[in-house]
Write a protein that holds these residues in place. Structure first.
Motif, PDB file in Angstrom:
ATOM      1  N   SER A  29      47.289  42.643  36.935  1.00 42.75           N
ATOM      2  CA  SER A  29      47.210  43.866  37.736  1.00 42.75           C
ATOM      3  C   SER A  29      45.909  43.849  38.518  1.00 42.75           C
ATOM      4  CB  SER A  29      47.239  45.123  36.848  1.00 42.75           C
ATOM      5  OG  SER A  29      46.095  45.151  36.014  1.00 42.75           O
ATOM      6  N   CYS A  30      45.785  44.797  39.430  1.00 40.47           N
ATOM      7  CA  CYS A  30      44.513  44.957  40.136  1.00 40.47           C
ATOM      8  C   CYS A  30      43.489  45.545  39.166  1.00 40.47           C
ATOM      9  CB  CYS A  30      44.706  45.877  41.337  1.00 40.47           C
ATOM     10  SG  CYS A  30      43.201  46.194  42.248  1.00 40.47           S
ATOM     11  N   THR A  31      43.962  46.386  38.253  1.00 38.24           N
ATOM     12  CA  THR A  31      43.079  46.939  37.226  1.00 38.24           C
ATOM     13  C   THR A  31      42.425  45.783  36.466  1.00 38.24           C
ATOM     14  OG1 THR A  31      44.648  48.765  36.988  1.00 38.24           O
ATOM     15  CG2 THR A  31      43.013  48.505  35.234  1.00 38.24           C
TER      16      THR A  31
ATOM     17  N   THR B 296      39.593  57.894  44.620  1.00 38.91           N
ATOM     18  CA  THR B 296      40.195  56.585  44.382  1.00 38.91           C
ATOM     19  C   THR B 296      41.102  56.678  43.172  1.00 38.91           C
ATOM     20  OG1 THR B 296      39.779  54.217  44.014  1.00 38.91           O
ATOM     21  CG2 THR B 296      38.270  55.749  42.956  1.00 38.91           C
ATOM     22  N   PHE B 297      41.807  55.577  42.908  1.00 41.32           N
ATOM     23  CA  PHE B 297      42.667  55.496  41.735  1.00 41.32           C
ATOM     24  C   PHE B 297      41.783  55.277  40.494  1.00 41.32           C
ATOM     25  CE2 PHE B 297      45.904  53.139  39.096  1.00 41.32           C
ATOM     26  CZ  PHE B 297      46.712  54.249  38.895  1.00 41.32           C
TER      27      PHE B 297
ATOM     28  N   SER C  41      41.753  53.222  38.114  1.00 46.09           N
ATOM     29  CA  SER C  41      41.381  51.855  37.721  1.00 46.09           C
ATOM     30  C   SER C  41      40.017  51.436  38.246  1.00 46.09           C
ATOM     31  CB  SER C  41      42.389  50.854  38.278  1.00 46.09           C
ATOM     32  OG  SER C  41      43.668  51.230  37.908  1.00 46.09           O
ATOM     33  N   THR C  42      39.667  51.894  39.432  1.00 46.30           N
ATOM     34  CA  THR C  42      38.393  51.528  40.045  1.00 46.30           C
ATOM     35  C   THR C  42      37.259  51.869  39.077  1.00 46.30           C
ATOM     36  OG1 THR C  42      39.437  52.382  42.055  1.00 46.30           O
ATOM     37  CG2 THR C  42      37.170  51.595  42.255  1.00 46.30           C
TER      38      THR C  42
ATOM     39  N   VAL D 118      36.135  51.003  48.162  1.00 48.76           N
ATOM     40  CA  VAL D 118      37.605  51.046  48.077  1.00 48.76           C
ATOM     41  C   VAL D 118      38.130  51.147  49.507  1.00 48.76           C
ATOM     42  CG1 VAL D 118      39.597  52.330  47.181  1.00 48.76           C
ATOM     43  CG2 VAL D 118      37.448  52.289  45.875  1.00 48.76           C
TER      44      VAL D 118
ATOM     45  N   ASP E  49      37.448  46.935  45.978  1.00 46.17           N
ATOM     46  CA  ASP E  49      38.777  47.348  45.545  1.00 46.17           C
ATOM     47  C   ASP E  49      39.660  47.282  46.792  1.00 46.17           C
ATOM     48  OD1 ASP E  49      41.142  48.672  44.987  1.00 46.17           O
ATOM     49  OD2 ASP E  49      40.210  50.094  43.610  1.00 46.17           O
TER      50      ASP E  49
ATOM     51  N   GLN F 218      44.804  48.000  48.224  1.00 40.18           N
ATOM     52  CA  GLN F 218      45.711  48.360  49.329  1.00 40.18           C
ATOM     53  C   GLN F 218      45.442  47.517  50.565  1.00 40.18           C
ATOM     54  OE1 GLN F 218      45.134  52.600  49.902  1.00 40.18           O
ATOM     55  NE2 GLN F 218      45.364  53.054  47.734  1.00 40.18           N
TER      56      GLN F 218
ATOM     57  N   SER G 262      46.194  44.380  44.637  1.00 38.43           N
ATOM     58  CA  SER G 262      47.255  44.852  43.742  1.00 38.43           C
ATOM     59  C   SER G 262      48.616  44.441  44.284  1.00 38.43           C
ATOM     60  CB  SER G 262      47.221  46.376  43.611  1.00 38.43           C
ATOM     61  OG  SER G 262      48.356  46.803  42.857  1.00 38.43           O
TER      62      SER G 262
ATOM     63  N   HIS H 101      51.319  45.842  42.620  1.00 40.59           N
ATOM     64  CA  HIS H 101      52.133  46.863  41.976  1.00 40.59           C
ATOM     65  C   HIS H 101      53.317  47.195  42.894  1.00 40.59           C
ATOM     66  CE1 HIS H 101      53.056  51.093  40.762  1.00 40.59           C
ATOM     67  NE2 HIS H 101      52.915  50.543  39.571  1.00 40.59           N
TER      68      HIS H 101
ATOM     69  N   LYS I  67      52.762  48.724  46.381  1.00 42.34           N
ATOM     70  CA  LYS I  67      51.927  48.075  47.383  1.00 42.34           C
ATOM     71  C   LYS I  67      52.785  47.270  48.380  1.00 42.34           C
ATOM     72  CE  LYS I  67      48.063  49.626  45.601  1.00 42.34           C
ATOM     73  NZ  LYS I  67      48.319  50.350  44.355  1.00 42.34           N
TER      74      LYS I  67
ATOM     75  N   GLU J 215      54.311  44.534  38.376  1.00 41.35           N
ATOM     76  CA  GLU J 215      52.914  44.777  38.019  1.00 41.35           C
ATOM     77  C   GLU J 215      52.194  43.467  38.272  1.00 41.35           C
ATOM     78  OE1 GLU J 215      51.612  47.626  36.805  1.00 41.35           O
ATOM     79  OE2 GLU J 215      53.387  48.735  36.110  1.00 41.35           O
ATOM     80  N   GLY J 216      51.061  43.518  38.926  1.00 39.09           N
ATOM     81  CA  GLY J 216      50.308  42.286  39.160  1.00 39.09           C
ATOM     82  C   GLY J 216      49.182  42.513  40.142  1.00 39.09           C
TER      83      GLY J 216
ATOM     84  N   TYR K 106      44.596  61.473  45.712  1.00 39.73           N
ATOM     85  CA  TYR K 106      44.209  61.404  44.326  1.00 39.73           C
ATOM     86  C   TYR K 106      43.495  62.695  43.966  1.00 39.73           C
ATOM     87  CZ  TYR K 106      44.319  56.359  45.426  1.00 39.73           C
ATOM     88  OH  TYR K 106      44.666  55.106  45.842  1.00 39.73           O
TER      89      TYR K 106
HETATM   90  C1  PLP Z   1      47.095  50.542  43.203  1.00 35.37           C
HETATM   91  C2  PLP Z   1      45.627  50.672  43.118  1.00 35.37           C
HETATM   92  C3  PLP Z   1      44.895  50.179  42.025  1.00 35.37           C
HETATM   93  C4  PLP Z   1      45.540  49.644  40.774  1.00 35.37           C
HETATM   94  O1  PLP Z   1      46.407  48.611  40.964  1.00 35.37           O
HETATM   95  P1  PLP Z   1      47.242  48.040  39.707  1.00 35.37           P
HETATM   96  O2  PLP Z   1      47.746  46.735  40.214  1.00 35.37           O
HETATM   97  O3  PLP Z   1      48.336  49.025  39.449  1.00 35.37           O
HETATM   98  O4  PLP Z   1      46.328  47.900  38.559  1.00 35.37           O
HETATM   99  C5  PLP Z   1      43.525  50.249  42.063  1.00 35.37           C
HETATM  100  N1  PLP Z   1      42.869  50.784  43.101  1.00 35.37           N
HETATM  101  C6  PLP Z   1      43.538  51.301  44.168  1.00 35.37           C
HETATM  102  C7  PLP Z   1      42.758  51.859  45.306  1.00 35.37           C
HETATM  103  C8  PLP Z   1      44.929  51.270  44.205  1.00 35.37           C
HETATM  104  O5  PLP Z   1      45.570  51.777  45.246  1.00 35.37           O
END
Ligand code: PLP
Length: 376
Positions: free
Chosen positions: A54-56, A80-81, A83-84, A126, A152, A155, A176, A178, A181, A187-188, A320
């Motif tokens: 994942s991007c996470t 932001t999401f 995960s950042t 981001v 990040d 996107q 990402s 996901h 995207k 997921e990836g 968000y």
């Molecule tokens: C989608 C997204 C993520 C997380 O991506 P994953 O692949 O679901 O872990 C992180 N940061 C931003 C800005 C995103 O849009």
């Protein structure tokens, strides 16, 4: 009902997944993973790209490579999401948010320097909606204070800043894949590594702290546990799904761009009348049509617009909730300076349906309904 998002599917995914299965290669780092890595390297010009789960996880991997320690501070936007922030909080860091620019919704590069303390270790720009942050300024600050920059670019695949691919400007970039995207594997994600001397370390952490990558290249006789690590490599079946889309990346992007441009032209009238604001793309940036959003007058108007569209079978969404106002934000972060735009701008933003294969008639229908809402 017009969905907000439909995961991309080009037709070849199933064939490639069957190939991965027939090759008896369903674990990580098989032929399709390699093809995806190479595709990203060629397309972006990064010295090394590695698919991740994942991007996470790509961001977690970057946080480990950057040697983020408990008590360190990491600067990022609150818009932001999760995960950042999570990737750094897991390492014990404190997240320091600064305000965004209202025009791009990206971190305000002019507010970063004042948020730096002797504990600051990294800046995490981001690239919202696949539109670049002001990277020249951010890299200049990072150099001055010796900070790591982790982009990040979840996107941001296919977008550029002054001709450079997003994800290749800082020390590390994170993509990402996901299902929401532009290109997906369910997921990836991927990590892009700029410094040659960090590549081997990244391979080791991604492969459970082993030198397995070196073993596969025939550089050593057997592999062993050499460092701390985790498991950040995806199954080759998922990579097979992704590769079918990377092969058609230009076509997918052109399809999304056609929708984006239709929205953008159609809503010029509403913007001129002062009813909405449209996305802004700085001149030195190219974008990938990841997202189309409008900014309403306020939260109340946005809620009515979303309801109105829903009544007309259109799913529009917002995001968000700024991280500093979330329950975990209170525990792990602080906001430096004034929240002039983060909350106010996030409350009026609405995203319209945008995905590969969204039909022209559907886009016209959505445009018609948004205009009806404002002009009726
Ligand atoms: C989608 C997204 C993520 C997380 O991506 P994953 O692949 O679901 O872990 C992180 N940061 C931003 C800005 C995103 O849009």
């Amino acid at each position: 009902m017009i969905a907000f998002n439909v995961p991309p599917y080009t037709g070849k995914e199933i064939k490639y997944i069957e190939e991965a299965v027939a090759n008896h290669k369903i674990c990580g780092d098989g032929a399709f993973t390699k093809k995806c890595n190479e595709w990203i390297e060629q397309k972006t010009g990064t010295p090394k790209a590695l698919l991740t789960t994942s991007c996470t996880h790509a961001t977690e991997l970057a946080a480990i490579l950057a040697d983020i320690q408990p008590g360190d501070e990491v600067i990022m936007p609150s818009y932001t999401f999760v995960s950042t922030a999570d990737a750094f909080v897991l390492r014990g860091a404190t997240v320091v948010f600064v305000d965004i620019r209202p025009d791009t919704m990206n971190i305000d590069e002019n507010l970063i320097e004042a948020a730096i303390t002797d504990k600051t270790r990294a800046i995490v720009p981001v690239h919202y909606a696949g539109v670049s942050c002001e990277m020249d300024k951010i890299m200049e600050i990072a150099k001055k204070y010796n900070l790591c920059v982790i982009e990040d670019a979840a996107q941001g695949i296919m977008s550029t800043y002054k001709g450079k691919a997003l994800g290749t400007i800082g020390d590390y970039g994170c993509f990402s894949f996901h299902e929401t995207k532009n290109f997906s594997m369910g997921e990836g994600g991927a990590i892009l590594i700029q410094k040659e001397d960090k590549i081997e370390e990244a391979e080791i952490i991604r492969e459970k702290g082993t030198n397995r990558a070196k073993f596969f290249r025939g550089q050593i006789d057997k592999y062993t546990w050499v460092e701390k690590g985790s498991s950040y490599l995806p199954s080759d079946m998922n990579a097979a799904y992704l590769y079918a889309q990377l092969e058609l990346a230009e076509e997918i992007t052109a399809d999304r761009m056609a929708t984006w441009n239709m929205y953008h032209e159609a809503f010029e009238e509403l913007e001129q009348k002062g009813l909405v604001e449209r996305p802004f793309i700085p001149e030195h940036c190219t974008h990938n049509a990841h997202m189309y959003y409008l900014k309403c007058k306020d939260l109340e108007e946005r809620s009515s617009l979303i309801s109105y569209l829903k009544e007309n079978d259109i799913l529009a969404v917002f995001h968000y909730i700024p991280l500093h106002s979330a329950p975990a934000g209170a525990k792990y972060s602080r906001f430096h300076g004034e929240d002039k735009f983060t909350t106010a701008e996030s409350e009026r933003l609405v995203r319209l349906p945008l995905y590969y294969g969204l039909k022209k008639e559907e886009v016209e229908y959505i445009i018609g309904k948004v205009k009806e809402f404002y002009l009726k």
